[in-house]
Design an enzyme around this catalytic site. Structure first.
Site, PDB file in Angstrom:
ATOM      1  N   ASP A   1      36.493  -4.743 -32.802  1.00  0.00           N
ATOM      2  CA  ASP A   1      37.483  -5.932 -33.636  1.00  0.00           C
ATOM      3  C   ASP A   1      36.698  -6.553 -33.352  1.00  0.00           C
ATOM      4  O   ASP A   1      34.679  -6.730 -33.309  1.00  0.00           O
ATOM      5  CB  ASP A   1      38.138  -5.636 -32.485  1.00  0.00           C
TER       6      ASP A   1
ATOM      7  N   GLU B   1      48.781 -11.465 -33.966  1.00  0.00           N
ATOM      8  CA  GLU B   1      48.201 -11.608 -32.549  1.00  0.00           C
ATOM      9  C   GLU B   1      48.388 -12.282 -31.546  1.00  0.00           C
ATOM     10  O   GLU B   1      49.841 -12.352 -30.911  1.00  0.00           O
ATOM     11  CB  GLU B   1      46.886 -11.499 -32.378  1.00  0.00           C
TER      12      GLU B   1
END
Ligand code: GLC
Length: 627
Positions: A308, A514
Site C-alpha cells: 500500500d 480512510e
C-alpha cells in the site's frame, strides 16, 4: 586478394547478417513465444538496476519521462485526487500516461511501465466519469451479474484515459462500522463479499476455464488489471480503527477475511495489495507467513503483490523510522512492487545495497520481477504500451450512467414505510399540489458520492463532477403541475405554514476516506437531526440517509414516517427518485447489521448477543406502479 579471403569475407558477412537479425529479433518481444520463454529471455538480459526499477511504483507528481528512463521505473500511480489538471479530459489523461510511457519505452530493453489508479466506484478520480454506488451499497444488491457489468463499464472508462490497472476491488469484510473504510466493504458477511468478486471478470475479462490456478488474466485493451485488497483482515481491526490490529485466531481469519481471496485468485486477479493493518500484532507488510507461504505458495497466486501507499514505511512506528528494516522486511515478506511513492531513489539505493550485501537474496528480486513481467506480458502491455483516443466517449457515457442508476435502485433499503403497516407512505404520488425537499444532502452531488471522488476525501457541493442530485431527480420525476420547494434546513414554522403534501428529507454523513472516517459515535452530524425534527414534526416525511455505513437513527425513528438507507449512491441520484415515486419497487436487503447504539459494537449477523435496530437481511419491499 588471398585465396581464402572470399570465403572469410562471406562468413563475416553472414555473421553480421545473423547479428543484425538477432539484434532485430528479441524473443521476449515476440508474442508468439510462450509466456515463460518471454519472461526467461527478458530476465536474462536485465541488470540488477533494471530489475529493481521494475519493483518501484512512483506517484505521478514525481514522474517524468527522464525519471522513468533513468531509474527503469516499472509503474506509476495517481494517488487519490492526483490528476493532470482540474477537470482534465480523457484526452489529457491519455497524453499524460503516454508521455511517461515513452520514457520507459526509450530504455535499453523498452519494458513498458504500468499505470495504476483507484477506481473504487467507477473511475472516481476523473471528472465526468460515471460514479457508481460505493461497495457498501453494492453488497445490498446481492447481484453478481450487475457487479460484473459495473466492472466492465469501469474498465472501459479507465481505458478511455489510457490507464490499464486499477486498485480494485476492495474485498475487505468490515466487521465494525466505526471503520472509516467500511463503505469500501461489500458486507460484514464474507459470502456476500465472495459473490461480489464477480467484478474481477468484469474488470479483467473472463478467465478461460483451462487456465492454471493462480495465473493472472487480463483480456486486452478494453480490460484492466485488477487488485484484490487489502490482504488480509483490513476490515477486522479493533473498534474499526483504521490501519490497526486485527485480533482473531487463524480459523477466524480464514473463515471471515480470506474467502474472497480464494475467489479472486481463481478468477485470475492480476495483483493483490497488502493491508496496512496487523494480524495479532504483526504488520501485514512484513508478514512473510501469510504473503509468501500462504498467498504465493499455498494459494498459488502467480500475479504480483503490491504494497500500500508508503506501506513498508509504516511497518515501523513512527513510520520510516528505520527504512532499511522496512525495505528488508517488506521485500523479504514477499512484496513484489513497492508503492513508494515519492522517495524512490532512497528505496532503490537501499534495496540495491541490501542485495549486494546479500541481505536480500537475488532469488527474491527475481521472483518479484518475474511476477511483474508476467502480468505485463499477460495483459499485452508489451504489444500495446501506448493508448489512443478510441475509447474517450466511454467516459461518463449515457449507457454507463443508466447502469449506475439501475445499481442505485438495487442498493436502496426501505427500513420503514408509514407509521402503520396499513398506511404506507411510499410510493409517493407524482401529482400533488406542493412538496418539500429538504436536508444537507438533497442538493449535494459531492456528499452523495462520498469519499474517493475527484479527491481522496471527496468534496461537497455540485461543481466537483457531473451527475444528478436527489433534488433534481425529484424535479425530473414529479408531474409538471407539482410544485417542488427546496429548503436545506427549514424551521418548523416554515414547514407548517406551507401546507406541503409531504416532505423528502435527505441527510447523512459528510464525505471522508480512510482514517478520516473513523468514528466512535456514528452520529448524523447537525443540521441533519434538526432538519428531521423540524420537518417530520410538521408534515409526513420520508427520510433518505446518505452514509457510508449504518448510523445512529433510533432517536428520530418515531418522528419519521418512512426511512430509506441510500448509502453512497454516486452521480446517478435519479435511481432514488425512481423508487420513491414507484417507477420501480424497493428490493434491497441489508448487507450490514443496523445498530441501535455504538456500545453494542462490534455486532455482526450470527453473533450470540444480537439485538440490532434492523437486522442483517432486513428490507421492506414495494411494488412498481408502472406494471
Ligand atoms: C491508499 C489506500 C489504498 C489505495 C492506495 C493508493 O492509502 O490504502 O486502498 O489503493 O493508497 O491510492
Amino acid at each position: 586478394m588471398g585465396r581464402f579471403s572470399i570465403p572469410i569475407m562471406g562468413f563475416m558477412l553472414l555473421c553480421c547478417l545473423a547479428a543484425l537479425t538477432e539484434a532485430k529479433y528479441l524473443k521476449y518481444k515476440d508474442p508468439k513465444q510462450p509466456l515463460g520463454a518471454r519472461i526467461k529471455d527478458l530476465m536474462n538480459k536485465m541488470t540488477l538496476a533494471e530489475k529493481i526499477g521494475q519493483m518501484v511504483q512512483i506517484e505521478r507528481s514525481v514522474a517524468t519521462p527522464d525519471v522513468m528512463k533513468t531509474y527503469f521505473i516499472g509503474s506509476v500511480l495517481s494517488g487519490g485526487g492526483s490528476v493532470p489538471a482540474p477537470k482534465a479530459s480523457a484526452e489529457a489523461w491519455v497524453n499524460m500516461v503516454n508521455e511517461l510511457q515513452k520514457g520507459s519505452l526509450s530504455t535499453r530493453l523498452g519494458i513498458p511501465m504500468i499505470y495504476g489508479i483507484d477506481a473504487v466506484h467507477g473511475h472516481n478520480n476523473v471528472y465526468n466519469a460515471t460514479i457508481f454506488p460505493h461497495n457498501v451499497g453494492l453488497g445490498v444488491t446481492r447481484d453478481p451479474q450487475l457487479i460484473k457489468r459495473i466492472g466492465d463499464a469501469t474498465a472501459l472508462e479507465v481505458r478511455a484515459t489510457g490507464i490499464p490497472y486499477v486498485f480494485a476491488p476492495c474485498i475487505a469484510v468490515c466487521r465494525d462500522p466505526r471503520w472509516g473504510r467500511c463503505y469500501e466493504s461489500y458486507s460484514e458477511d464474507p459470502k456476500i463479499v465472495q459473490q461480489m468478486t464477480e467484478i474481477i471478470p468484469g474488470l479483467q475479462g473472463e478467465i478461460p476455464v483451462k487456465s492454471r490456478k493462480g495465473v493472472p488474466f487480463v483480456a486486452g485493451k478494453q480490460k484492466v488489471a485488477a487488485c484484490a485488497k487489502h490482504f488480509v483482515g483490513d476490515g477486522g481491526t479493533t473498534k474499526g480503527i483504521d490501519e490497526n490490529n486485527t485480533v482473531i485466531g487463524l480459523n477466524g481469519l480464514l473463515s471471515i477475511h480470506m474467502p474472497a481471496y480464494y475467489n479472486s485468485i481463481s478468477m485470475g486477479v492480476a495483483t493483490v495489495m497488502i493491508s496496512y493493518s496487523s494480524w495479532n500484532g504483526k504488520r501485514m507488510h512484513e508478514n512473510r507467513d501469510l504473503v509468501t507461504d500462504f498467498l504465493k505458495n499455498k494459494l498459488k497466486f502467480k500475479g504480483f503483490v503490491i504494497s500500500d501507499w508508503q506501506g513498508i514505511d509504516r511497518i515501523t512506528s513512527p513510520p520510516h523510522a528505520n527504512y532499511s528494516y522496512s525495505v528488508e522486511a517488506g521485500v523479504g515478506a514477499g512484496i513484489d512492487m513497492i508503492m513508494v511513492p515519492y522517495n524512490f531513489t532512497e528505496f532503490i539505493d537501499d534495496l540495491t545495497d541490501q542485495v549486494k550485501r546479500k541481505i536480500i537474496p537475488m532469488s527474491r528480486i527475481d521472483d518479484a520481477v518475474k511476477r511483474i513481467l508476467r502480468v505485463k506480458f499477460v495483459m499485452g502491455l508489451f504489444e500495446n504500451p501506448v493508448a489512443d483516443f478510441s475509447l474517450v466517449n466511454q467516459l461518463g457515457s449515457k449507457e454507463h450512467r443508466e447502469l449506475a442508476r439501475e445499481a442505485v435502485r438495487k442498493t436502496l433499503v426501505l427500513l420503514k414505510n408509514g407509521k402503520s403497516a396499513y398506511k404506507p407512505l411510499l410510493p409517493l404520488p407524482k401529482k400533488t399540489a406542493k412538496i418539500l425537499v429538504a436536508g444537507s444532502h438533497a442538493d449535494n452531488l459531492g456528499h452523495q458520492c462520498g469519499g474517493w471522488t475527484i479527491t481522496w476525501q471527496g468534496l461537497g457541493g455540485n461543481d466537483l463532477t457531473t451527475g444528478t442530485t436527489i433534488l433534481n431527480a425529484v424535479k425530473n420525476t414529479v408531474d409538471p403541475s407539482t410544485q417542488v420547494v427546496y429548503s436545506e434546513n427549514p424551521d418548523a414554522e416554515f414547514v407548517k405554514s406551507n401546507k406541503f403534501s409531504f416532505a423528502i428529507v435527505v441527510v447523512g454523513e459528510p464525505s471522508y476516506a480512510e482514517m478520516f472516517g473513523d468514528s466512535n459515535n456514528l452520529t448524523i452530524p447537525e443540521p441533519g437531526p434538526s432538519t428531521i425534527s423540524n420537518v417530520c414534526g410538521a408534515v409526513q416525511c420520508v427520510v433518505v440517509v446518505i452514509s457510508g455505513r449504518p448510523v445512529i437513527i433510533q432517536p428520530y425513528l418515531a418522528k419519521i414516517d418512512a426511512l430509506v438507507a441510500a448509502w453512497l449512491p454516486g452521480t446517478e441520484g435519479q435511481g432514488i427518485a425512481d423508487l420513491l415515486f414507484g417507477d420501480y419497487g424497493f428490493t434491497g436487503k441489508l448487507a450490514r447489521t443496523w445498530l441501535k447504539t455504538v456500545d453494542q459494537l462490534p455486532m455482526n449477523v450470527g453473533d450470540p448477543h444480537y439485538d440490532p435496530l434492523f437486522p442483517f437481511g432486513f428490507g421492506l419491499t414495494t411494488k412498481s406502479t408502472k406494471n
